[in-house]
Design a protein around this motif. Structure first.
Motif, short mmCIF file in Angstrom:
data_model
loop_
_atom_site.label_atom_id
_atom_site.label_comp_id
_atom_site.label_asym_id
_atom_site.label_seq_id
_atom_site.Cartn_x
_atom_site.Cartn_y
_atom_site.Cartn_z
N TYR A 211 0.85 -1.19 0.00
CA TYR A 211 0.00 0.00 0.00
C TYR A 211 0.88 1.24 0.00
O TYR A 211 1.97 1.24 0.56
CB TYR A 211 -0.91 0.02 1.22
CG TYR A 211 -1.86 -1.14 1.26
CD1 TYR A 211 -3.05 -1.11 0.54
CD2 TYR A 211 -1.58 -2.28 2.00
CE1 TYR A 211 -3.92 -2.19 0.55
CE2 TYR A 211 -2.44 -3.35 2.03
CZ TYR A 211 -3.62 -3.31 1.30
OH TYR A 211 -4.47 -4.37 1.33
N ARG B 197 -9.71 7.87 0.49
CA ARG B 197 -9.21 9.25 0.50
C ARG B 197 -9.74 9.93 1.76
O ARG B 197 -10.89 9.72 2.14
CB ARG B 197 -9.70 9.99 -0.73
CG ARG B 197 -9.04 11.34 -0.90
CD ARG B 197 -9.52 12.06 -2.12
NE ARG B 197 -9.02 11.43 -3.33
CZ ARG B 197 -9.09 11.96 -4.53
NH1 ARG B 197 -9.66 13.14 -4.69
NH2 ARG B 197 -8.61 11.34 -5.57
N ARG C 168 -4.66 1.92 6.57
CA ARG C 168 -3.56 1.10 6.03
C ARG C 168 -3.10 0.06 7.05
O ARG C 168 -2.90 -1.11 6.71
CB ARG C 168 -2.38 2.00 5.62
CG ARG C 168 -1.25 1.25 4.93
CD ARG C 168 -0.09 2.17 4.62
NE ARG C 168 0.67 2.49 5.81
CZ ARG C 168 1.68 1.73 6.28
NH1 ARG C 168 2.04 0.65 5.63
NH2 ARG C 168 2.32 2.08 7.38
N VAL D 1 -3.09 14.22 -2.37
CA VAL D 1 -3.94 14.41 -3.55
C VAL D 1 -4.53 15.82 -3.47
O VAL D 1 -5.11 16.20 -2.46
CB VAL D 1 -5.09 13.38 -3.57
CG1 VAL D 1 -6.01 13.61 -4.76
CG2 VAL D 1 -4.55 11.96 -3.56
N GLU E 263 -6.63 3.54 -6.27
CA GLU E 263 -7.02 4.28 -5.06
C GLU E 263 -8.14 3.53 -4.36
O GLU E 263 -9.14 3.17 -4.97
CB GLU E 263 -7.48 5.69 -5.42
CG GLU E 263 -7.79 6.51 -4.19
CD GLU E 263 -8.18 7.94 -4.50
OE1 GLU E 263 -8.26 8.73 -3.55
OE2 GLU E 263 -8.41 8.27 -5.68
N ILE F 251 0.66 5.73 0.35
CA ILE F 251 -0.13 6.92 0.68
C ILE F 251 0.47 8.09 -0.08
O ILE F 251 1.68 8.31 -0.02
CB ILE F 251 -0.12 7.20 2.20
CG1 ILE F 251 -0.77 6.04 2.95
CG2 ILE F 251 -0.82 8.52 2.50
CD1 ILE F 251 -0.67 6.14 4.46
N HIS F 252 -0.39 8.80 -0.82
CA HIS F 252 0.06 9.96 -1.59
C HIS F 252 -0.82 11.16 -1.25
O HIS F 252 -2.02 11.00 -1.05
CB HIS F 252 -0.08 9.72 -3.10
CG HIS F 252 0.71 8.59 -3.63
ND1 HIS F 252 2.08 8.54 -3.56
CD2 HIS F 252 0.32 7.45 -4.25
CE1 HIS F 252 2.49 7.42 -4.14
NE2 HIS F 252 1.44 6.74 -4.55
N VAL G 56 -5.95 7.91 7.02
CA VAL G 56 -5.50 7.01 5.96
C VAL G 56 -4.48 6.01 6.51
O VAL G 56 -4.51 4.83 6.18
CB VAL G 56 -4.93 7.82 4.77
CG1 VAL G 56 -4.37 6.91 3.70
CG2 VAL G 56 -6.00 8.72 4.19
N TYR H 23 -5.40 13.03 1.35
CA TYR H 23 -4.46 11.92 1.28
C TYR H 23 -5.18 10.72 0.70
O TYR H 23 -6.30 10.41 1.10
CB TYR H 23 -3.91 11.59 2.67
CG TYR H 23 -3.11 12.72 3.24
CD1 TYR H 23 -1.77 12.86 2.94
CD2 TYR H 23 -3.71 13.68 4.05
CE1 TYR H 23 -1.03 13.93 3.44
CE2 TYR H 23 -2.98 14.75 4.56
CZ TYR H 23 -1.65 14.86 4.25
OH TYR H 23 -0.92 15.92 4.74
N GLY H 24 -4.52 10.05 -0.23
CA GLY H 24 -5.10 8.87 -0.85
C GLY H 24 -4.33 7.63 -0.44
O GLY H 24 -3.11 7.65 -0.33
N TYR I 61 -3.52 3.85 -1.65
CA TYR I 61 -3.50 3.11 -2.90
C TYR I 61 -2.98 1.69 -2.69
O TYR I 61 -2.05 1.48 -1.92
CB TYR I 61 -2.57 3.81 -3.92
CG TYR I 61 -3.05 5.18 -4.29
CD1 TYR I 61 -3.80 5.38 -5.43
CD2 TYR I 61 -2.77 6.27 -3.47
CE1 TYR I 61 -4.25 6.65 -5.77
CE2 TYR I 61 -3.22 7.54 -3.80
CZ TYR I 61 -3.97 7.72 -4.94
OH TYR I 61 -4.42 8.96 -5.26
N GLU J 276 -1.31 1.37 -9.61
CA GLU J 276 -1.92 1.69 -8.32
C GLU J 276 -3.41 1.90 -8.49
O GLU J 276 -3.85 2.47 -9.48
CB GLU J 276 -1.31 2.96 -7.73
CG GLU J 276 0.15 2.84 -7.40
CD GLU J 276 0.70 4.12 -6.78
OE1 GLU J 276 0.01 5.15 -6.78
OE2 GLU J 276 1.84 4.07 -6.30
#
Length: 59
Positions: free
Chosen positions: A3, A35, A46, A8, A32, A5-6, A42, A20-21, A23, A30
């Motif tokens: 997993y 979010r 996870r 956004v 999603e 976390i990015h 998030v 934060y997304g 994925y 990836e």
């Protein structure tokens, strides 16, 4: 499962709209799966996903 976390942004002109997304990462890319406006939310999701995978039997 892996997993990531990015951050956004809905629009680059509004940094206050950052989310934060979460994925799911695979060999094909990836996807999603969640979010949220708070990184902690998030990250908690996870951790729950990782813990549930650890409880599964491999057979």
């Amino acid at each position: 499962m892996t997993y990531a976390i990015h951050p956004v942004w809905e629009t680059t002109g509004r940094p206050e709209s950052m989310r934060y997304g979460l994925y799911r990462v695979s060999a094909t890319g990836e996807i999603e799966i969640a979010r949220a406006s708070r990184l902690e939310s998030v990250e908690n999701l996870r951790q729950q996903l990782l813990q549930s995978q650890g409880k599964r039997r491999p057979w």
